[in-house]
Design a protein around this motif. Structure first.
Motif, mmCIF file in Angstrom:
data_model
loop_
_atom_site.group_PDB
_atom_site.id
_atom_site.type_symbol
_atom_site.label_atom_id
_atom_site.label_comp_id
_atom_site.label_asym_id
_atom_site.label_seq_id
_atom_site.Cartn_x
_atom_site.Cartn_y
_atom_site.Cartn_z
ATOM 1 N N SER A 182 0.825 -1.216 0.000
ATOM 2 C CA SER A 182 0.000 0.000 0.000
ATOM 3 C C SER A 182 0.858 1.265 0.000
ATOM 4 O O SER A 182 0.522 2.249 -0.660
ATOM 5 C CB SER A 182 -0.954 0.001 1.196
ATOM 6 N N LYS B 133 0.826 3.939 -3.024
ATOM 7 C CA LYS B 133 0.510 5.357 -2.789
ATOM 8 C C LYS B 133 1.609 6.257 -3.361
ATOM 9 O O LYS B 133 1.318 7.324 -3.897
ATOM 10 C CB LYS B 133 0.312 5.607 -1.288
ATOM 11 N N LEU C 14 -4.416 9.482 -6.139
ATOM 12 C CA LEU C 14 -5.602 8.777 -5.649
ATOM 13 C C LEU C 14 -5.865 9.121 -4.184
ATOM 14 O O LEU C 14 -4.965 9.458 -3.435
ATOM 15 C CB LEU C 14 -5.444 7.276 -5.851
ATOM 16 N N ASN D 69 -6.672 7.458 -1.448
ATOM 17 C CA ASN D 69 -6.127 6.730 -0.303
ATOM 18 C C ASN D 69 -5.305 5.529 -0.757
ATOM 19 O O ASN D 69 -5.257 5.208 -1.948
ATOM 20 C CB ASN D 69 -7.256 6.297 0.640
ATOM 21 N N SER E 69 -5.801 2.393 -0.268
ATOM 22 C CA SER E 69 -6.601 1.289 -0.798
ATOM 23 C C SER E 69 -6.857 1.466 -2.297
ATOM 24 O O SER E 69 -6.706 0.531 -3.083
ATOM 25 C CB SER E 69 -7.923 1.184 -0.034
ATOM 26 N N SER E 70 -7.232 2.666 -2.696
ATOM 27 C CA SER E 70 -7.469 2.961 -4.118
ATOM 28 C C SER E 70 -6.186 2.806 -4.919
ATOM 29 O O SER E 70 -6.192 2.260 -6.025
ATOM 30 C CB SER E 70 -7.997 4.387 -4.294
ATOM 31 N N ALA E 71 -5.085 3.295 -4.356
ATOM 32 C CA ALA E 71 -3.794 3.199 -5.034
ATOM 33 C C ALA E 71 -3.380 1.740 -5.189
ATOM 34 O O ALA E 71 -2.875 1.331 -6.244
ATOM 35 C CB ALA E 71 -2.733 3.981 -4.262
ATOM 36 N N SER E 72 -3.614 0.930 -4.160
ATOM 37 C CA SER E 72 -3.258 -0.499 -4.222
ATOM 38 C C SER E 72 -4.060 -1.211 -5.298
ATOM 39 O O SER E 72 -3.519 -2.018 -6.064
ATOM 40 C CB SER E 72 -3.505 -1.170 -2.868
ATOM 41 N N LYS E 73 -5.353 -0.924 -5.366
ATOM 42 C CA LYS E 73 -6.202 -1.555 -6.387
ATOM 43 C C LYS E 73 -5.728 -1.185 -7.788
ATOM 44 O O LYS E 73 -5.650 -2.032 -8.669
ATOM 45 C CB LYS E 73 -7.663 -1.147 -6.197
ATOM 46 N N LYS E 74 -5.406 0.089 -7.984
ATOM 47 C CA LYS E 74 -4.938 0.539 -9.295
ATOM 48 C C LYS E 74 -3.605 -0.109 -9.644
ATOM 49 O O LYS E 74 -3.394 -0.552 -10.777
ATOM 50 C CB LYS E 74 -4.817 2.058 -9.335
#
Length: 85
Positions: free
Chosen positions: A16, A20, A26, A28, A30-35
């Protein structure tokens, strides 16, 4: 391409945290990890090289070897420097 400072790559990083730094726009981690996971999966060569270094879709700790592979494909992550020095 110049490689990053060797000492910066000798430590494991949280996925994560690395995500980031690669996707600071992004909201947070979590969003950065998904991307980041989506972009890794979409890039066949990158994905294969990371899998060879023991990456899985559940990897939480990113090894120095994995960091170097990502760096070679995407370049250095974004770094925020303080502006009020």
């Amino acid at each position: 391409n110049q490689l990053p400072n060797a000492t910066a790559l000798m430590e494991f990083k949280y996925f994560s945290e690395l995500a980031k730094s690669n996707f600071p726009d992004l909201a947070n981690a979590s969003s950065a990890s998904k991307k980041m996971r989506k972009r890794i999966k979409a890039n066949k060569t990158l994905n294969e090289q990371l899998v060879a270094a023991y990456y899985t879709s559940q990897t939480i700790d990113v090894s120095p070897e994995m960091q170097l592979i990502i760096y070679r494909h995407w370049g250095p992550p974004h770094i925020d420097l303080p502006t009020n020095v």
